[in-house]
Design an enzyme around this catalytic site. Structure first.
Site, PDB file in Angstrom:
ATOM      1  CD  GLU A  21      -3.111  -0.892   1.942  1.00  0.00           C
ATOM      2  OE1 GLU A  21      -3.597   0.192   2.694  1.00  0.00           O
ATOM      3  OE2 GLU A  21      -3.761  -1.876   2.432  1.00  0.00           O
ATOM      4  CG  ASP A  37      -2.212  -2.278   5.285  1.00  0.00           C
ATOM      5  OD1 ASP A  37      -1.036  -2.408   5.115  1.00  0.00           O
ATOM      6  OD2 ASP A  37      -2.740  -1.227   5.712  1.00  0.00           O
ATOM      7  CG  ASP A  71      -7.111  -4.187   7.164  1.00  0.00           C
ATOM      8  OD1 ASP A  71      -7.005  -4.155   5.926  1.00  0.00           O
ATOM      9  OD2 ASP A  71      -7.134  -3.083   7.703  1.00  0.00           O
ATOM     10  CD  GLU A 122     -11.248  -0.564   3.481  1.00  0.00           C
ATOM     11  OE1 GLU A 122     -11.735   0.417   2.686  1.00  0.00           O
ATOM     12  OE2 GLU A 122     -11.847  -1.094   4.321  1.00  0.00           O
ATOM     13  CE1 TYR A 156      -2.412  -2.788   8.898  1.00  0.00           C
ATOM     14  CE2 TYR A 156      -4.176  -3.860   9.786  1.00  0.00           C
ATOM     15  CZ  TYR A 156      -3.642  -2.759   9.037  1.00  0.00           C
ATOM     16  OH  TYR A 156      -4.482  -2.170   8.082  1.00  0.00           O
ATOM     17  NE  ARG A 185      -6.571   1.553   9.914  1.00  0.00           N
ATOM     18  CZ  ARG A 185      -5.665   2.256   9.356  1.00  0.00           C
ATOM     19  NH1 ARG A 185      -4.609   1.348   8.890  1.00  0.00           N
ATOM     20  NH2 ARG A 185      -5.455   3.361   9.189  1.00  0.00           N
ATOM     21  CG  HIS A 203      -5.797  -9.226  12.110  1.00  0.00           C
ATOM     22  ND1 HIS A 203      -4.842  -9.951  11.160  1.00  0.00           N
ATOM     23  CD2 HIS A 203      -6.343  -8.296  11.690  1.00  0.00           C
ATOM     24  CE1 HIS A 203      -5.469  -9.508   9.925  1.00  0.00           C
ATOM     25  NE2 HIS A 203      -6.514  -8.603  10.460  1.00  0.00           N
TER      26      HIS A 203
END
Length: 909
Positions: free
Chosen positions: A8, A81, A83, A85, A304, A306, A351
């Site tokens: 990203e 990432d 997740d 998203e 990470y 989030r 996670h």
């Protein structure tokens, strides 16, 4: 053949490319590459919620670079990432490349790593997988829902409630929380109560304080002593008694450490301990996740950020326990590792919790490699993660009851002493009580004297104290995030953006780190609660989140979730078509009466007009939004703008437009009217009116944000029209300092530069001493640019600077803004020159030219000497003309620069 890896951010791409080596080509997508176009029809419910995607124009360059790299590649690895998203971004990249027919015969895989370390990245590359369609479906459902609510509900707001900005699926529910808390505070009626304490002395002459808990055989609750008379009666009863120790109770209690951070608990604790907002916290965490240079290699410092999981990997726990044993000893290490499970509603534990990637990198080791805020956040994360595996703290709690021999009263003293600090040696958590009020966790150890049952004690001072019950506190960022998490509203990754949107829409403001709803926000909340109640209910929003979680688990079809939602939602929206603005105002006026109108002697909202005494005040809507007006209009033109104190003032107005325009008086110099008006960009003062047949506009001056229109009179109006005004000459340089109002607010102008005035300063009254101080402070705060090296063409320095709108590269007078995602700490000289050349080509300034060589200069000097001697007068004259022409061309550019720098000192509506 190479393998192409897409991540990203460019910072991450650079780091991962070092880990993977020359066989891999790592590129950045710079986040999402496409989204739903902001127009009707992007989600089509009539065709089973078909979605129209559009590649972002700014992302086209990245998409082209990825497409070019993929051509001829062996494999495409999507490493966005870890997740939902990130899964969606990978899905978009694959689909866009597929549409452009560049994936024929190329293997596409997905990898995810929870930390940017060499081991984590290499392990992920060794274990690729396919894209997770269930996570993608959950993203599609969430994105479609947000779009349908926003693009369907917001137009209803605009039509029925002028002045409203927008509505959102989660945003509107968060706003309701803030507004309902404010209503609780307004309805709150304080109750008086008293406490009574007495000081006692033991036979060993040691003193302690105890509070009255029983009187005349009755146990006292907090509010039972309601008046001073009752408090004095209690004092008299204590003073008449003789006391002994009735009972002594001692017990040891254990206190366990909190689990490592999730996204929401990190935001809460950073708010309480460090004063960081949710957005700031996530920005800093992103930088720590992407890493810093350590030993010539960029390494991620935390996992990470989030996540709503509280568990840590077995390897991380082993490393942390080893560190605890070595640093603090076995006494601080529990016999078995601690295991945590989340209690948050709708939590997804895919996670790990947020933890340091390497526990041996202590905060002290990284102090010189991080800026102040990054270091504070890293220290918080490191300490919380380590403390979560430490031994429990042990506290000795003592309770002493002091009893009157006559049996009339009992007083109690409590104290606690830390017998073993355990995890408290490293970390103490700040906690919120049930109402959101912040509590300090610092242990104020209260040691009580050693006494035994039946010991005699001597009463000393008896102190009654008056108290009043307090309303529930307004939400802080920490307590609002906690409440949203408890209710299952939104997701940890969205909290920061939700809170920011509420502020950007001017629905709420921050006052002493607490959310205060604006009148605009309360109107929107009341409108939605009245006409779309189901969609701002907490349980409905939470249940919808549960359905989206079920989609991500593969339990239900995402389109079915949309069908169920849309059928009832569309019906509610259609039901408002016949709703008149009058109906809306009537409803809002009734619901918000207690807020807009103070209560009269009869306990009812006082609506009598203070101007005419005949009409009643009520909520009205004008062109620019809501205001309070008199029912006796047009005979009575009393109005009060929302947010003004009750009482208002009579003003001249036109129709229902509110308090403006208003004539302040006449300018003594010109005889023209000075009036106060409201335009699309705010309130302003105007001198005179446009003259028929003239294109010249009247002189205007905007009001500073901190100045209320109600406070403007003729004197202040003329002062604003006279801006910019001279403040005085600088005592050292003798340059004139001026004060004015520009596009970005009040400012000081000095020596060609500008200094913004703080919000609490008034541009009309600031004096020379304060102005000089502000100018000096700006000079001390200005950070020098980071030198990158000399330009290879002309040898002049190239630097990277921190600007008002983001970092930029500079070479001479040429500036080029760094693209989003590129950090000023990481940009190279070559990249800066590339950006500067692109900017020069775009602006038509051309690339830099090499400096003239010395022999050429000598030759020019020789020609100049000859010309002076009269040998070549005509060529010299011809050469002088272009110089004059060039100077003429530069004038407009200089003027434009001045206009840009002078932030429109006389801006109007």
């Amino acid at each position: 053949m190479t393998k192409v890896v897409v991540v990203e951010s460019p910072a991450k791409a650079k780091t991962i490319n070092k880990y993977l080596g020359s066989d891999y080509h790592v590129l950045a997508s710079y986040g999402h590459i496409r989204d739903l176009p902001p127009k009707d029809g992007s989600v089509d419910p009539d065709h089973d919620f078909q979605m129209l995607w559009q590649t972002d124009q700014r992302s086209e360059k990245q998409v082209k670079a990825i497409a070019d790299a993929v051509k001829g590649a062996e494999q495409l690895i999507l490493a966005t990432d870890p997740d939902r998203e990130g899964e969606a971004i990978s899905w978009h990249i694959r689909n866009v490349l597929d549409e452009r027919k560049v994936l024929n015969g190329i293997d596409v895989k997905r990898v995810a790593f929870n930390a940017i370390t060499k081991d984590a990245v290499l392990d992920a590359i060794a274990h690729p997988r396919e894209l997770d369609q269930d996570l993608i479906d959950a993203y599609l459902a969430r994105r479609a829902l947000d779009y349908l609510v926003g693009f369907t509900l917001s137009p209803v707001l605009w039509r029925k409630l002028p002045g409203a900005r927008s509505a959102g699926r989660v945003q509107s529910v968060a706003l309701r929380l803030v507004c309902e808390r404010e209503s609780e505070i307004e309805r709150f009626v304080a109750q008086e109560y008293w406490s009574v304490e007495a000081v006692f002395r033991t036979e060993e002459r040691k003193t302690f304080t105890a509070r009255l808990t029983h009187l005349d055989g009755k146990k006292l609750d907090r509010l039972d002593i309601k008046s001073e008379a009752e408090a004095k009666a209690a004092v008299a009863a204590i003073e008449a008694g003789t006391f002994t120790i009735g009972s002594v109770e001692k017990k040891r209690v254990k206190r366990n450490p909190a689990p490592p951070f999730t996204t929401s608990t990190l935001q809460q604790e950073a708010s309480r301990k460090l004063g960081f907002g949710a957005t700031r916290t996530m920005q800093l965490a992103q930088r720590l996740y992407e890493g810093v240079d350590i030993g010539g290699e960029t390494t991620g410092l935390i996992t990470y950020m989030r996540t709503d999981g509280v568990q840590m990997s077995p390897e991380a726990i082993t490393d942390i326990r080893r560190s605890i044993g070595g640093e603090y000893g076995d006494r601080y290490l529990p016999n078995t590792p601690r295991v945590y499970t989340t209690k948050a509603k709708n939590a997804q534990e895919a996670h790990e919790a947020i933890r340091p990637t390497d526990v041996t990198r202590t905060p002290d080791m990284l102090r010189s490699r991080l800026d102040a805020d990054q270091w504070k956040l890293y220290s918080l994360i490191w300490k919380r993660a380590v403390a979560s595996q430490m031994a429990s703290a042990e506290l000795d709690q003592t309770t002493i009851d002091v009893t009157d021999k006559g049996g009339r009263s009992v007083l109690r003293a409590t104290g606690s002493v830390i017998a073993f600090d355990g995890f408290l040696k490293l970390y103490r958590e700040d906690r919120d009580d049930s109402d959101g009020a912040e509590l300090s966790d610092d242990e104020n150890d209260k040691i009580l004297p050693a006494v035994a049952d039946g010991d005699a004690v001597t009463r000393q001072e008896v102190k009654p104290e008056q108290h009043f019950t307090q309303p529930p506190p307004r939400y802080s960022e920490a307590s609002l995030v906690k409440k949203m998490e408890e209710l299952g509203i939104g997701r940890p990754s969205t909290y920061a953006s939700i809170l920011q949107v509420l502020q950007d829409r001017e629905y709420v403001r921050i006052d002493r780190r607490r959310f205060v709803p604006e009148d605009r926000g309360r109107l929107v909340t009341t409108f939605l609660s009245s006409f779309f109640e189901r969609y701002v209910q907490y349980n409905f929003t939470a249940d919808l989140e549960t359905q989206l979680d079920n989609v991500s688990d593969g339990q239900i079809d995402w389109r079915q979730v949309l069908r169920d939602f849309w059928s009832s939602f569309k019906g509610s929206v259609d039901g408002t078509k016949d709703l008149s603005i009058g109906d809306v105002i009537e409803k809002l006026d009734a619901e918000l009466a207690d807020h807009f109108f103070p209560k009269g002697p009869d306990g009812q909202p006082a609506r009598e007009c203070p101007s005419c005494g005949e009409g009643n005040l009520s909520l009205r809507l004008g062109k620019f939004g809501a205001f309070i007006g008199c029912s006796n209009y047009p005979n009575c033109k009393f109005t009060r703008q929302l947010g003004e104190a009750a009482g208002g003032r009579p003003v001249d107005g036109e129709g229902e437009g509110g308090a403006l325009p208003r004539v302040l008086g006449q300018d003594p110099a010109t005889g023209k009217d000075v009036s106060l008006k409201k335009g699309p960009y705010g309130v302003y003062v105007q001198l005179g009116e446009p003259e028929e047949g003239s294109k010249e506009k009247p002189k205007r001056a905007s009001l500073p944000k901190q100045v209320s229109p109600a406070d403007i009179d003729l004197e202040k109006g003329l002062a604003l029209l006279s801006l910019p005004r001279p403040v005085g000459d600088h005592p050292e340089t003798k340059d004139l300092i001026e004060a004015g109002i520009g596009r970005y607010g009040p400012y000081l102008k000095y020596a060609g530069s500008y200094v913004s005035l703080p919000g609490d300063d008034t541009v009309l009254t600031i004096g020379l001493n304060h102005a000089v101080q502000l100018i000096a402070e700006k000079g001390s705060k200005k950070k020098p640019g980071r030198p990158l090296g000399d330009h290879p063409v002309d040898g002049k320095p190239v630097t990277v600077q921190a600007g008002r709108y983001g970092p930029y590269a500079q070479h001479g007078s040429l500036r080029a803004t760094l693209p989003k995602g590129e950090e000023m700490e990481e940009i190279s000289l070559e990249r800066a020159i590339e950006l500067l050349n692109a900017k020069a080509e775009k602006s038509g300034k051309g690339a830099p030219k090499k400096a003239a060589k010395k022999p050429a200069a000598k030759k020019a000097a020789a020609k100049k000497t000859d010309a002076k001697a009269g040998e070549a007068e005509k060529p010299a004259a011809k050469k002088a003309a272009p110089k004059k022409k060039a100077a003429t061309k530069k004038a407009p550019a200089k003027s434009k620069k001045a206009a840009d720098g002078d932030t429109a000192g006389t801006t109007g509506s």
